[in-house]
Design a protein around this motif. Structure first.
Motif, PDB file in Angstrom:
ATOM      1  N   ALA A   4     -10.990 101.071 -74.593  1.00  0.00           N
ATOM      2  CA  ALA A   4     -12.074 101.683 -74.166  1.00  0.00           C
ATOM      3  C   ALA A   4     -12.558 100.547 -73.267  1.00  0.00           C
ATOM      4  O   ALA A   4     -13.147 100.606 -72.082  1.00  0.00           O
ATOM      5  CB  ALA A   4     -13.077 101.890 -75.048  1.00  0.00           C
ATOM      6  N   ALA A   5     -12.741  99.291 -73.642  1.00  0.00           N
ATOM      7  CA  ALA A   5     -13.210  98.284 -72.952  1.00  0.00           C
ATOM      8  C   ALA A   5     -12.398  98.206 -71.485  1.00  0.00           C
ATOM      9  O   ALA A   5     -12.955  98.037 -70.537  1.00  0.00           O
ATOM     10  CB  ALA A   5     -13.278  96.996 -73.461  1.00  0.00           C
ATOM     11  N   ARG A  47     -22.946  94.767 -68.095  1.00  0.00           N
ATOM     12  CA  ARG A  47     -21.549  95.654 -68.752  1.00  0.00           C
ATOM     13  C   ARG A  47     -20.436  94.573 -68.727  1.00  0.00           C
ATOM     14  O   ARG A  47     -19.704  94.610 -69.650  1.00  0.00           O
ATOM     15  CB  ARG A  47     -21.538  96.770 -67.793  1.00  0.00           C
ATOM     16  CG  ARG A  47     -22.689  97.806 -67.669  1.00  0.00           C
ATOM     17  CD  ARG A  47     -22.345  98.811 -66.957  1.00  0.00           C
ATOM     18  NE  ARG A  47     -20.931  99.553 -66.818  1.00  0.00           N
ATOM     19  CZ  ARG A  47     -20.668 100.328 -65.824  1.00  0.00           C
ATOM     20  NH1 ARG A  47     -21.181 100.472 -64.813  1.00  0.00           N
ATOM     21  NH2 ARG A  47     -19.328 101.051 -66.107  1.00  0.00           N
ATOM     22  N   LEU A  78     -18.286  93.684 -72.071  1.00  0.00           N
ATOM     23  CA  LEU A  78     -16.746  93.878 -72.319  1.00  0.00           C
ATOM     24  C   LEU A  78     -16.264  92.792 -72.498  1.00  0.00           C
ATOM     25  O   LEU A  78     -15.103  92.616 -73.167  1.00  0.00           O
ATOM     26  CB  LEU A  78     -16.417  94.488 -70.872  1.00  0.00           C
ATOM     27  CG  LEU A  78     -16.873  96.051 -70.578  1.00  0.00           C
ATOM     28  CD1 LEU A  78     -16.767  96.450 -69.028  1.00  0.00           C
ATOM     29  CD2 LEU A  78     -16.147  97.078 -71.523  1.00  0.00           C
ATOM     30  N   GLY A  93     -12.738 101.065 -64.293  1.00  0.00           N
ATOM     31  CA  GLY A  93     -13.872 101.584 -63.528  1.00  0.00           C
ATOM     32  C   GLY A  93     -14.937 100.993 -62.787  1.00  0.00           C
ATOM     33  O   GLY A  93     -15.266 101.395 -61.457  1.00  0.00           O
ATOM     34  N   LEU A  94     -15.130  99.704 -63.313  1.00  0.00           N
ATOM     35  CA  LEU A  94     -16.134  98.905 -62.471  1.00  0.00           C
ATOM     36  C   LEU A  94     -15.366  98.078 -61.227  1.00  0.00           C
ATOM     37  O   LEU A  94     -15.914  97.905 -60.295  1.00  0.00           O
ATOM     38  CB  LEU A  94     -16.397  97.487 -63.505  1.00  0.00           C
ATOM     39  CG  LEU A  94     -17.763  97.913 -64.497  1.00  0.00           C
ATOM     40  CD1 LEU A  94     -18.039  96.915 -65.329  1.00  0.00           C
ATOM     41  CD2 LEU A  94     -18.961  98.172 -63.541  1.00  0.00           C
ATOM     42  N   ARG A 133     -10.538 100.515 -70.069  1.00  0.00           N
ATOM     43  CA  ARG A 133     -10.732 101.667 -69.176  1.00  0.00           C
ATOM     44  C   ARG A 133     -12.044 101.359 -68.387  1.00  0.00           C
ATOM     45  O   ARG A 133     -12.088 101.542 -67.088  1.00  0.00           O
ATOM     46  CB  ARG A 133     -10.948 102.857 -70.204  1.00  0.00           C
ATOM     47  CG  ARG A 133      -9.590 103.287 -70.281  1.00  0.00           C
ATOM     48  CD  ARG A 133      -9.768 104.837 -70.941  1.00  0.00           C
ATOM     49  NE  ARG A 133     -10.409 104.916 -72.135  1.00  0.00           N
ATOM     50  CZ  ARG A 133      -9.813 104.749 -73.357  1.00  0.00           C
ATOM     51  NH1 ARG A 133      -8.570 104.588 -73.650  1.00  0.00           N
ATOM     52  NH2 ARG A 133     -10.731 104.944 -74.257  1.00  0.00           N
ATOM     53  N   GLU A 134     -13.207 100.738 -69.177  1.00  0.00           N
ATOM     54  CA  GLU A 134     -14.283 100.628 -68.379  1.00  0.00           C
ATOM     55  C   GLU A 134     -14.382  99.543 -67.253  1.00  0.00           C
ATOM     56  O   GLU A 134     -15.161  99.542 -66.255  1.00  0.00           O
ATOM     57  CB  GLU A 134     -15.437 100.318 -69.298  1.00  0.00           C
ATOM     58  CG  GLU A 134     -17.059 100.307 -68.673  1.00  0.00           C
ATOM     59  CD  GLU A 134     -18.012 100.192 -69.808  1.00  0.00           C
ATOM     60  OE1 GLU A 134     -19.139  99.957 -69.473  1.00  0.00           O
ATOM     61  OE2 GLU A 134     -17.836 100.133 -70.992  1.00  0.00           O
ATOM     62  N   LEU A 135     -13.643  98.672 -67.399  1.00  0.00           N
ATOM     63  CA  LEU A 135     -13.214  97.514 -66.586  1.00  0.00           C
ATOM     64  C   LEU A 135     -12.585  98.206 -65.480  1.00  0.00           C
ATOM     65  O   LEU A 135     -13.022  97.726 -64.073  1.00  0.00           O
ATOM     66  CB  LEU A 135     -12.538  96.303 -67.261  1.00  0.00           C
ATOM     67  CG  LEU A 135     -13.221  95.091 -68.055  1.00  0.00           C
ATOM     68  CD1 LEU A 135     -12.310  94.392 -68.727  1.00  0.00           C
ATOM     69  CD2 LEU A 135     -14.224  94.478 -66.982  1.00  0.00           C
TER      70      LEU A 135
END
Length: 453
Positions: free
Chosen positions: A130-131, A7, A11, A137-138, A133-135
């Motif tokens: 979006a990337a 992931r 990203l 979250g991680l 936001r995902e980072l």
């Protein structure tokens, strides 16, 4: 789930517009990226938080110093692979069109976090948002990790005041003489050596000290002032080999104590004096020669003319100055120059680098005649690699003598600096200048490079 590394790789490609240049291993054991070469290891998701909270080299450095980020393999190789994303700046890239099939201009990829306008432009892209936001979250939980304790303490007073300079010097040099012995070796010289093919570090440092002495034209009975004398290696060499009477000044009490012990052991206390003193407080001139080796980086651009003027005033007419100093490349807009965040926070607080042309100009404005400039860039790369090898060889001792974080600071600093010299992002120069004598006489021979070997 064990999918953090894939992931992260996906990203990173979205944000950087290019595949990851190095393999990564995440805290969950997963891996992604090129199979050949070293691996960047994120031991804890806190490493990702550090990078996101402080994007760029400072966030990476904090993760490294804390041990949240390590390397499995060759550190030089990892730094070389990621250098283009962090340190290199390509002015031509700003005018380049976006690569085929990608929406981000090439100018936004190198040194991305330092470009606020570029970051804002990227965040207008839905895929980028979006990337990010995902980072986030991680990296959970989304709290700012405190800096590792080896970061420089808050400094008080105006920059480059005597008090603040003393604090900065103490932070860098008063970390234990035994630690520096493991890194520097018996020469205890903490500046660029002067290498011959196949030579050793000790031989190269001896040759550098002798090169300085020959450029200064030292002879029996001369008075030498060594500004920023470190552990006393220059004054020892000059007194022992050339018969001078030498004074060394440093702001580091640990260095001064070490230098005095070495001088006593060699029976040269009648010829050498070591002082804990700011160069601005030296008033006992005139001196026949002054050496300043790796000290001027601490002076600061606002104080450089004062520095040059003070040294000029301390020399006899016809006296020589040898100024050995690291240089940076000129910026397209010099007013935009900023002190490197990692170096300022962990290594040389308040240190500043200037282009060699600026240094020469300031010396001339102080009244000096500049007679010779010798570039030693490749020599410093070799020196730093030798220091890295020594630190790695004595790693357990170095950690015991300081701390794991401080040892990691020095390892990262020296390895990154070696690549900086190799890739011509940094230079180092010896500038020989003369205070003109009567009638403008320089006192130098017609063929000035009599010191070349």
């Amino acid at each position: 789930m064990t999918d953090a590394a894939p992931r992260l790789a996906a990203l990173a490609e979205t944000l950087l517009g290019a595949p990851l240049p190095v393999r990564i291993r995440a805290w969950d054991g997963s891996e992604a990226g090129p199979t050949a070469g070293p691996t960047l290891v994120l031991n804890h998701r806190r490493a990702l938080r550090r990078i996101l909270w402080k994007p760029g080299e400072l966030g990476l450095a904090r993760a490294w110093v804390a041990g949240d980020l390590t390397v499995d393999g060759d550190l030089f190789d990892v730094l070389d692979r990621v250098a283009g994303l962090l340190w290199e700046r390509d002015p031509a890239a700003a005018a380049a069109p976006p690569p085929a099939g990608r929406g981000k201009p090439a100018a936004l990829r190198p040194h991305l976090p330092a470009r606020a306008a570029g970051a804002a432009a990227l965040l207008r892209d839905p895929a980028t948002r979006a990337a990010v936001r995902e980072l986030v979250g991680l990296a959970r939980p989304w709290t700012a990790p405190p800096p590792p304790p080896e970061e420089a303490v808050r400094r008080g007073g105006p920059i480059h005041s005597k008090r603040r300079d003393s604090q900065a010097i103490s932070h860098h040099y008063d970390v234990g003489n035994e630690f520096y012995e493991r890194v520097l070796g018996p020469s205890m010289v903490y500046s660029c050596a002067y290498w011959s093919p196949g030579g050793t570090l000790e031989e190269a440092q001896r040759d550098k000290l002798d090169l300085v002495c020959r450029k200064l034209g030292l002879k029996e009975g001369d008075r030498l002032l060594d500004v920023g004398c470190g552990w006393g290696s220059m004054v020892l060499h000059a007194a022992r080999e050339y018969g001078v009477r030498a004074t060394g000044v440093t702001l580091s009490r640990e260095q001064a104590a070490y230098a005095r012990k070495r001088i006593a052991e060699e029976g040269l206390t009648d010829r050498i004096e070591i002082r804990v003193q700011d160069y601005r407080d030296v008033k006992d001139g005139p001196y026949d020669a002054i050496s300043s080796i790796g000290m001027a980086e601490h002076v600061g651009s606002a104080r450089y003319r004062e520095y040059a003027g003070n040294l000029y005033a301390l020399l006899v007419p016809g006296g020589r100055l040898l100024n050995h100093q690291i240089a940076r490349r000129p910026e397209p807009d010099e007013e935009a120059y900023r002190i490197d965040e990692f170096i300022d926070a962990y290594v040389f607080p308040d240190g500043e680098l200037s282009p060699v042309g600026g240094t020469v100009g300031e010396l001339e404005r102080a009244g000096f005649e500049v007679r010779d400039v010798q570039a030693l860039r490749e020599h410093y790369a070799l020196t730093l690699r030798a220091w890295v090898a020594r630190l790695e060889e004595h790693w357990e001792e170095a950690v015991r003598l300081t701390s794991p974080g401080r040892a990691r600071v020095w390892l990262l600093y020296m390895a990154a600096s070696a690549l900086g010299f190799e890739h011509n992002r940094l230079g180092v120069n010896q500038v020989l200048a003369v205070r003109p004598g009567g009638g403008g006489a320089s006192g130098l021979p017609l063929r000035t490079r009599t010191w070349s070997a």
